[in-house]
Design a protein around this motif. Structure first.
Motif, PDB file in Angstrom:
ATOM      1  N   ILE A   1      17.133   4.492  63.397  1.00 21.08           N
ATOM      2  CA  ILE A   1      17.496   4.267  64.801  1.00 21.08           C
ATOM      3  C   ILE A   1      17.061   5.470  65.626  1.00 21.08           C
ATOM      4  O   ILE A   1      17.466   6.612  65.343  1.00 21.08           O
ATOM      5  CB  ILE A   1      19.015   4.038  64.944  1.00 21.08           C
ATOM      6  CG1 ILE A   1      19.499   2.963  63.962  1.00 21.08           C
ATOM      7  CG2 ILE A   1      19.355   3.672  66.381  1.00 21.08           C
ATOM      8  CD1 ILE A   1      18.841   1.624  64.126  1.00 21.08           C
ATOM      9  N   ALA A   2      16.249   5.238  66.637  1.00 22.12           N
ATOM     10  CA  ALA A   2      15.783   6.316  67.501  1.00 22.12           C
ATOM     11  C   ALA A   2      16.877   6.745  68.460  1.00 22.12           C
ATOM     12  O   ALA A   2      17.748   5.951  68.835  1.00 22.12           O
ATOM     13  CB  ALA A   2      14.548   5.869  68.283  1.00 22.12           C
ATOM     14  N   PRO A   3      16.846   8.011  68.898  1.00 26.93           N
ATOM     15  CA  PRO A   3      17.822   8.477  69.897  1.00 26.93           C
ATOM     16  C   PRO A   3      17.602   7.828  71.260  1.00 26.93           C
ATOM     17  O   PRO A   3      16.623   7.128  71.480  1.00 26.93           O
ATOM     18  CB  PRO A   3      17.529   9.990  69.968  1.00 26.93           C
ATOM     19  CG  PRO A   3      16.684  10.314  68.790  1.00 26.93           C
ATOM     20  CD  PRO A   3      15.935   9.056  68.451  1.00 26.93           C
ATOM     21  N   GLU A   4      18.534   8.069  72.157  1.00 27.55           N
ATOM     22  CA  GLU A   4      18.409   7.751  73.571  1.00 27.55           C
ATOM     23  C   GLU A   4      18.353   6.247  73.855  1.00 27.55           C
ATOM     24  O   GLU A   4      17.797   5.807  74.852  1.00 27.55           O
ATOM     25  CB  GLU A   4      17.174   8.436  74.180  1.00 27.55           C
ATOM     26  CG  GLU A   4      17.154   9.948  73.974  1.00 27.55           C
ATOM     27  CD  GLU A   4      15.822  10.561  74.366  1.00 27.55           C
ATOM     28  OE1 GLU A   4      15.585  10.697  75.581  1.00 27.55           O
ATOM     29  OE2 GLU A   4      15.022  10.891  73.468  1.00 27.55           O
TER      30      GLU A   4
ATOM     31  N   ASP B   1      23.773   7.888  69.802  1.00 28.57           N
ATOM     32  CA  ASP B   1      24.272   8.906  70.726  1.00 28.57           C
ATOM     33  C   ASP B   1      25.068  10.012  70.024  1.00 28.57           C
ATOM     34  O   ASP B   1      25.328  11.064  70.623  1.00 28.57           O
ATOM     35  CB  ASP B   1      25.146   8.266  71.805  1.00 28.57           C
ATOM     36  CG  ASP B   1      24.332   7.535  72.861  1.00 28.57           C
ATOM     37  OD1 ASP B   1      23.100   7.731  72.900  1.00 28.57           O
ATOM     38  OD2 ASP B   1      24.920   6.765  73.637  1.00 28.57           O
ATOM     39  N   GLN B   2      25.439   9.785  68.790  1.00 23.07           N
ATOM     40  CA  GLN B   2      26.196  10.799  68.052  1.00 23.07           C
ATOM     41  C   GLN B   2      25.275  11.862  67.448  1.00 23.07           C
ATOM     42  O   GLN B   2      25.744  12.844  66.876  1.00 23.07           O
ATOM     43  CB  GLN B   2      27.013  10.148  66.926  1.00 23.07           C
ATOM     44  CG  GLN B   2      27.810   8.919  67.343  1.00 23.07           C
ATOM     45  CD  GLN B   2      28.631   9.133  68.596  1.00 23.07           C
ATOM     46  OE1 GLN B   2      29.422  10.078  68.687  1.00 23.07           O
ATOM     47  NE2 GLN B   2      28.471   8.231  69.573  1.00 23.07           N
TER      48      GLN B   2
ATOM     49  N   GLY C   1      23.836  -4.961  67.496  1.00 23.77           N
ATOM     50  CA  GLY C   1      23.143  -5.246  68.740  1.00 23.77           C
ATOM     51  C   GLY C   1      22.768  -3.937  69.408  1.00 23.77           C
ATOM     52  O   GLY C   1      23.082  -2.846  68.915  1.00 23.77           O
ATOM     53  N   ALA C   2      22.123  -4.040  70.553  1.00 17.22           N
ATOM     54  CA  ALA C   2      21.672  -2.846  71.266  1.00 17.22           C
ATOM     55  C   ALA C   2      22.813  -1.878  71.594  1.00 17.22           C
ATOM     56  O   ALA C   2      22.677  -0.664  71.388  1.00 17.22           O
ATOM     57  CB  ALA C   2      20.926  -3.239  72.532  1.00 17.22           C
ATOM     58  N   PRO C   3      23.990  -2.349  72.084  1.00 12.88           N
ATOM     59  CA  PRO C   3      25.075  -1.398  72.380  1.00 12.88           C
ATOM     60  C   PRO C   3      25.573  -0.661  71.135  1.00 12.88           C
ATOM     61  O   PRO C   3      25.925   0.520  71.220  1.00 12.88           O
ATOM     62  CB  PRO C   3      26.176  -2.291  72.961  1.00 12.88           C
ATOM     63  CG  PRO C   3      25.482  -3.528  73.420  1.00 12.88           C
ATOM     64  CD  PRO C   3      24.358  -3.731  72.467  1.00 12.88           C
ATOM     65  N   HIS C   4      25.570  -1.360  70.001  1.00 15.35           N
ATOM     66  CA  HIS C   4      26.035  -0.721  68.758  1.00 15.35           C
ATOM     67  C   HIS C   4      25.055   0.359  68.312  1.00 15.35           C
ATOM     68  O   HIS C   4      25.463   1.487  67.981  1.00 15.35           O
ATOM     69  CB  HIS C   4      26.186  -1.773  67.657  1.00 15.35           C
ATOM     70  CG  HIS C   4      26.997  -2.949  68.059  1.00 15.35           C
ATOM     71  ND1 HIS C   4      26.502  -4.238  68.025  1.00 15.35           N
ATOM     72  CD2 HIS C   4      28.267  -3.050  68.533  1.00 15.35           C
ATOM     73  CE1 HIS C   4      27.445  -5.074  68.434  1.00 15.35           C
ATOM     74  NE2 HIS C   4      28.518  -4.386  68.763  1.00 15.35           N
ATOM     75  N   GLU C   5      23.776   0.022  68.318  1.00 13.34           N
ATOM     76  CA  GLU C   5      22.767   1.015  67.910  1.00 13.34           C
ATOM     77  C   GLU C   5      22.768   2.212  68.846  1.00 13.34           C
ATOM     78  O   GLU C   5      22.631   3.358  68.397  1.00 13.34           O
ATOM     79  CB  GLU C   5      21.384   0.359  67.899  1.00 13.34           C
ATOM     80  CG  GLU C   5      21.183  -0.635  66.770  1.00 13.34           C
ATOM     81  CD  GLU C   5      19.806  -1.258  66.772  1.00 13.34           C
ATOM     82  OE1 GLU C   5      19.398  -1.802  65.738  1.00 13.34           O
ATOM     83  OE2 GLU C   5      19.121  -1.205  67.829  1.00 13.34           O
ATOM     84  N   THR C   6      22.936   1.955  70.137  1.00 14.18           N
ATOM     85  CA  THR C   6      22.943   3.056  71.108  1.00 14.18           C
ATOM     86  C   THR C   6      24.128   3.980  70.868  1.00 14.18           C
ATOM     87  O   THR C   6      23.981   5.218  70.892  1.00 14.18           O
ATOM     88  CB  THR C   6      22.979   2.505  72.539  1.00 14.18           C
ATOM     89  OG1 THR C   6      21.806   1.723  72.769  1.00 14.18           O
ATOM     90  CG2 THR C   6      23.047   3.630  73.556  1.00 14.18           C
ATOM     91  N   HIS C   7      25.308   3.422  70.630  1.00 16.49           N
ATOM     92  CA  HIS C   7      26.484   4.258  70.381  1.00 16.49           C
ATOM     93  C   HIS C   7      26.285   5.115  69.131  1.00 16.49           C
ATOM     94  O   HIS C   7      26.609   6.317  69.141  1.00 16.49           O
ATOM     95  CB  HIS C   7      27.739   3.402  70.217  1.00 16.49           C
ATOM     96  CG  HIS C   7      28.957   4.210  69.874  1.00 16.49           C
ATOM     97  ND1 HIS C   7      29.640   4.955  70.816  1.00 16.49           N
ATOM     98  CD2 HIS C   7      29.589   4.432  68.678  1.00 16.49           C
ATOM     99  CE1 HIS C   7      30.646   5.587  70.227  1.00 16.49           C
ATOM    100  NE2 HIS C   7      30.634   5.281  68.933  1.00 16.49           N
ATOM    101  N   ILE C   8      25.772   4.514  68.083  1.00 21.68           N
ATOM    102  CA  ILE C   8      25.545   5.278  66.850  1.00 21.68           C
ATOM    103  C   ILE C   8      24.530   6.392  67.091  1.00 21.68           C
ATOM    104  O   ILE C   8      24.743   7.542  66.704  1.00 21.68           O
ATOM    105  CB  ILE C   8      25.069   4.331  65.729  1.00 21.68           C
ATOM    106  CG1 ILE C   8      26.188   3.360  65.355  1.00 21.68           C
ATOM    107  CG2 ILE C   8      24.631   5.129  64.497  1.00 21.68           C
ATOM    108  CD1 ILE C   8      25.728   2.192  64.494  1.00 21.68           C
TER     109      ILE C   8
END
Length: 431
Positions: free
Chosen positions: A347-350, A311-312, A302-309
């Motif tokens: 997956i795009a950043p930010e 962000d690394q 989901g969006a939170p999972h992709e964002t966490h990945i």
């Protein structure tokens, strides 16, 4: 008379030119009127000094309503206070259409729903104008990248007899008494063209009937979808990262002013160069678990999972080797581990999420038939696609890039609905 455009106004410093455009806004300090002029290529301030123009010109400028159209003639002069660097010292004004009073969009704050109802007018504002100019640059950059790399543009049909993704999220239409659907993707047709031309791409509208209200989803959006014969999984990823880097460099070179108007941190974009980092789906699952997410192997991101990945990393990141059960029937299983596919999402950043999905395609006839039957897909509808594996099948790969998500990321804007001239969402089919 020199006819000029605002975009190229710097060429005419010290010269008298004529611009054809519209009155975006104006203000007055008694004997001086400041006109904010737009002409489709940009915005410039026109300065009307009472003692330097006729009384008729001054009164015309003073009384013109917002969004009136006109021809404006004046001297181009440098102005360091202007974002453009120039202004126009107005001499003559010829009104083409005097707008009605009460233009719906004022310079005050408006709610998004209101602005979307007036999308046909909202796109005239500087911020929306900048977004759509950047979209145009991305669009052109993608086409030029593939042209330079020897790809042939093909146009797949929008009306199709069956799903390409094996889902029920389709817009069904009556096609002369038969059931047909608005296309989810041009990929299967691009695969056919790749067997004729070697390297091809399609670029057009696609449709998904999912009832999503998130800021990352549209029901009508544009995709660019390359397909490449004799290209494996690794070669596929290489083309993707080269394409993304090419487009971003082009936007930085040609649309930096628009990015700055949007407040975009261009230093983040300047870091986007190959190679991009890669992690497997299995590694991503472990990363999420270690961060405290409740996530099991086989779950979808989901969006939170992709964002966490994302962000690394400072660059887009490939997540590779997804479970076979999660992906479409045409994706090639990994020969060393058939439980995962030779595919990846970029997956795009930010926090902008997935912008590309791709894979090596199944080229073996028997394996393709096995996959179709396992998903209960009608072989007769896919007969033409099956025949591609009967006559000269080769290993091949491809991917799809969602234009609007890419525009949102490059522009650094919050909602995908601003990245397309007229958004089609769950509750919006107007204007």
């Amino acid at each position: 008379m020199i006819r000029a455009t605002i975009e190229n106004i710097n060429v005419y410093e010290g010269q008298v030119v004529t611009l054809s455009g519209w009155l975006y806004n104006k203000r007055s300090s008694g004997k001086i009127i400041f006109l904010q002029i737009r002409d489709g290529s940009g915005f410039i301030q026109g300065v009307v000094v009472k003692k330097e123009v006729s009384e008729a010109v001054f009164e015309t400028c003073k009384s013109l309503p917002q969004e009136s159209s006109f021809h404006v003639t004046g001297m181009v002069q440098r102005d360091e206070r202007s974002a453009l660097g120039y202004e126009l010292l107005v001499r003559e004004v010829e009104v083409v259409c005097r707008a009605e009073e009460g233009y719906p969009i004022s310079l005050k704050e408006h709610g998004t729903d209101f602005l979307m109802d007036y999308r046909h007018l909202w796109m005239r504002t500087p911020r929306q104008h900048a977004i759509l100019r950047i979209r145009d640059e991305i669009n052109l950059g993608l086409r030029e990248f593939f042209h330079e790399e020897g790809f042939v543009l093909v146009e797949p049909p929008i009306i199709t007899p069956a799903s390409c993704e094996g889902t029920t999220e389709l817009f069904e239409i009556d096609y002369f008494g038969e059931n047909a659907y608005l296309s989810q993707t041009g990929q299967l047709y691009a695969e056919a063209a790749a067997m004729a031309f070697g390297k091809v791409y399609s670029f057009g509208p696609t449709f998904r009937a999912e009832k999503s209200k998130t800021r990352k989803h549209l029901n009508e959006f544009w995709m660019i979808e390359p397909e490449m014969a004799f290209v494996d999984f690794e070669g596929n990823l290489k083309v993707q990262e080269e394409m993304v880097s090419y487009v971003i460099k082009r936007v930085l070179q040609r649309r930096r002013r628009e990015l700055e108007l949007l407040g975009r941190d261009v230093t983040a974009l300047e870091k986007i160069e190959p190679p991009f980092p890669r992690i497997t789906y299995t590694e991503a699952v472990e990363m999420l678990k270690n961060a405290g997410f409740e996530f099991e192997w086989g779950d979808d991101f989901g969006a939170p999972h992709e964002t966490h990945i994302a962000d690394q990393y400072e660059k887009p990141v490939f997540i590779t080797h997804f479970p076979t059960s999660m992906k479409a029937f045409y994706m090639q299983p990994d020969p060393t581990n058939p439980e995962v596919i030779l595919g990846a999402d970029l997956i795009a950043p930010e926090g902008y999420g997935e912008i590309i999905g791709g894979s090596q395609r199944i080229h073996d006839l028997e394996l393709l038939l096995e996959k179709l039957r396992a998903e209960n897909l009608p072989e007769e509808v896919y007969q033409w696609y099956i025949e591609l594996r009967k006559f000269g099948s080769v290993p091949h790969s491809g991917f799809g890039l969602g234009l609007e998500r890419t525009v949102a990321w490059i522009c650094g804007i919050d909602h995908i609905r601003q990245t397309i001239p007229f958004a089609r969402t769950l509750n919006r089919v107007y204007p």
